[in-house]
Design a protein around this motif. Structure first.
Motif: not given
Length: 118
Positions: A6-33
């Protein structure tokens, strides 16, 4: 074992959500955040560092997710040793039927016929 899983699954979910946030904050053309906080020009100071941070964070979180998944598979993939059953095994109350021995056969040597006399 369930608590670790259960602890590992919670850590995987937290890391996944953070990864989604970081990827969405990037702009594919070099702009983004970096363009949001540093301005539209990529020649300004600090923009390159922000892009480097976002790229390193993306790769790091991806690696963390993979490592956590592999650890969870190794930990939970081992078969558990089954506890021996507590129910007594029923023994047969009747003795097996007696089998008669096969009839003893003796193989006597074949008698040869007597030779005719002349």
């Amino acid at each position: 074992m369930d608590t670790i899983f259960t602890l590992l699954m919670v850590l995987i979910m937290i890391a996944s959500v953070l990864l989604v946030i970081i990827v969405m904050a990037q702009n594919p053309k070099g702009g983004g955040l970096s363009s949001t906080f540093g301005g539209a020009s990529s020649a300004q100071f600090g923009v390159q560092r922000t892009n480097d941070f976002m790229e390193k964070a993306t790769w790091t979180l991806g690696a963390v997710i993979i490592v956590l998944i592999l650890i969870s598979v190794v930990i939970t993939g081992k078969p558990a040793v089954a506890a021996p059953s507590q129910q007594p095994v029923k023994k047969e109350t009747q003795a097996p039927a007696k089998q008669s021995a096969p009839a003893a056969t003796t193989n006597a040597p074949a008698q040869t016929p007597a030779a005719p006399t002349k």
